[in-house]
Design a protein around this motif. Structure first.
Motif, PDB file in Angstrom:
ATOM      1  N   LEU A  26       3.021   4.206  -0.741  1.00 25.06           N
ATOM      2  CA  LEU A  26       1.628   4.469  -1.123  1.00 25.06           C
ATOM      3  C   LEU A  26       1.219   3.666  -2.357  1.00 25.06           C
ATOM      4  N   PHE A  27       2.104   3.601  -3.352  1.00 29.10           N
ATOM      5  CA  PHE A  27       1.793   2.827  -4.549  1.00 29.10           C
ATOM      6  C   PHE A  27       1.604   1.351  -4.211  1.00 29.10           C
ATOM      7  N   MET A  28       2.509   0.820  -3.398  1.00 31.07           N
ATOM      8  CA  MET A  28       2.433  -0.610  -3.072  1.00 31.07           C
ATOM      9  C   MET A  28       1.249  -0.932  -2.164  1.00 31.07           C
ATOM     10  N   ILE A  29       0.866  -0.002  -1.288  1.00 26.37           N
ATOM     11  CA  ILE A  29      -0.345  -0.222  -0.481  1.00 26.37           C
ATOM     12  C   ILE A  29      -1.560  -0.295  -1.400  1.00 26.37           C
ATOM     13  N   PHE A  30      -1.656   0.631  -2.346  1.00 29.63           N
ATOM     14  CA  PHE A  30      -2.757   0.604  -3.308  1.00 29.63           C
ATOM     15  C   PHE A  30      -2.740  -0.716  -4.084  1.00 29.63           C
ATOM     16  N   ASP A  31      -1.560  -1.095  -4.581  1.00 29.75           N
ATOM     17  CA  ASP A  31      -1.419  -2.325  -5.359  1.00 29.75           C
ATOM     18  C   ASP A  31      -1.846  -3.553  -4.546  1.00 29.75           C
ATOM     19  N   GLY A  32      -1.437  -3.607  -3.289  1.00 29.47           N
ATOM     20  CA  GLY A  32      -1.768  -4.756  -2.451  1.00 29.47           C
ATOM     21  C   GLY A  32      -3.225  -4.797  -2.047  1.00 29.47           C
ATOM     22  N   VAL A  33      -3.775  -3.648  -1.704  1.00 30.97           N
ATOM     23  CA  VAL A  33      -5.157  -3.587  -1.219  1.00 30.97           C
ATOM     24  C   VAL A  33      -6.151  -3.980  -2.309  1.00 30.97           C
ATOM     25  N   ILE A  34      -5.915  -3.565  -3.554  1.00 27.89           N
ATOM     26  CA  ILE A  34      -6.877  -3.921  -4.610  1.00 27.89           C
ATOM     27  C   ILE A  34      -6.822  -5.408  -4.945  1.00 27.89           C
ATOM     28  N   LYS A  35      -5.750  -6.081  -4.534  1.00 28.78           N
ATOM     29  CA  LYS A  35      -5.649  -7.515  -4.800  1.00 28.78           C
ATOM     30  C   LYS A  35      -6.301  -8.358  -3.713  1.00 28.78           C
ATOM     31  N   LEU A  36      -6.607  -7.790  -2.579  1.00 29.20           N
ATOM     32  CA  LEU A  36      -7.164  -8.574  -1.477  1.00 29.20           C
ATOM     33  C   LEU A  36      -8.605  -9.015  -1.714  1.00 29.20           C
ATOM     34  N   PRO A  37      -9.525  -8.163  -2.223  1.00 27.70           N
ATOM     35  CA  PRO A  37     -10.904  -8.641  -2.388  1.00 27.70           C
ATOM     36  C   PRO A  37     -11.067  -9.796  -3.380  1.00 27.70           C
ATOM     37  N   PRO A  38     -10.436  -9.967  -4.487  1.00 24.12           N
ATOM     38  CA  PRO A  38      -9.778  -9.012  -5.366  1.00 24.12           C
ATOM     39  C   PRO A  38     -10.801  -8.332  -6.260  1.00 24.12           C
ATOM     40  N   MET A  39     -10.464  -7.162  -6.734  1.00 21.89           N
ATOM     41  CA  MET A  39     -11.369  -6.411  -7.609  1.00 21.89           C
ATOM     42  C   MET A  39     -11.411  -7.074  -8.988  1.00 21.89           C
ATOM     43  N   ASP A  40     -12.501  -6.840  -9.730  1.00 19.33           N
ATOM     44  CA  ASP A  40     -12.661  -7.440 -11.055  1.00 19.33           C
ATOM     45  C   ASP A  40     -11.525  -7.065 -11.999  1.00 19.33           C
TER      46      ASP A  40
END
Length: 136
Positions: A26-40
């Motif tokens: 769960l932590f790594m999914i969160f970490d990876g997903v926020i890097k895809l757009p990536p968020m500001d």
């Protein structure tokens, strides 16, 4: 004792291993997903850490983290995923050492995750228990 003849582990230990592994996933999914757009916040933090602020760098790290996490979550490839995630966390540790981050909260965070990751895998995978057996 061979890999196929590992000592049985209790149901409680197996569930504990699954829970520890779920925390990492769960932590790594969160970490990876926020890097895809990536968020500001991701690009700002990457700049503070000395990484390029370009979106493709963040996306690449996000994809590497997500692929490694998927491999860890799948029983057949969990050992490979654990090795890749350990390397990923090693890069994070090295980054924090390089910029002089605080020891216990930042530098060792990857170590904490690695302990949870391998502990979860040890409890849920008989192959890993046989490989890392501390008894003869």
């Amino acid at each position: 004792m061979s890999i196929t003849q590992t000592a049985p582990v209790s149901s409680g230990a197996q569930w504990t291993g699954r829970a520890l592994s779920a925390i990492i996933v769960l932590f790594m999914i969160f970490d990876g997903v926020i890097k895809l757009p990536p968020m500001d916040i991701v690009t700002q933090t990457m700049t503070q850490l000395g990484w390029p602020a370009e979106p493709n760098s963040a996306r690449l790290l996000g994809v590497i983290g997500l692929v490694s996490t998927a491999l860890y979550a799948l029983p057949r490839s969990s050992v490979l995923g654990a090795i890749l995630l350990t390397a990923y966390m090693g890069g994070a540790i090295a980054t924090h050492v390089r910029i002089g981050s605080p020891l216990f909260s930042h530098i060792l965070f990857g170590v904490y995750l690695g302990i949870i990751l391998w502990g979860g895998l040890l409890l849920r995978d008989p192959r890993v228990r046989a490989l890392l057996s501390f008894t003869r």
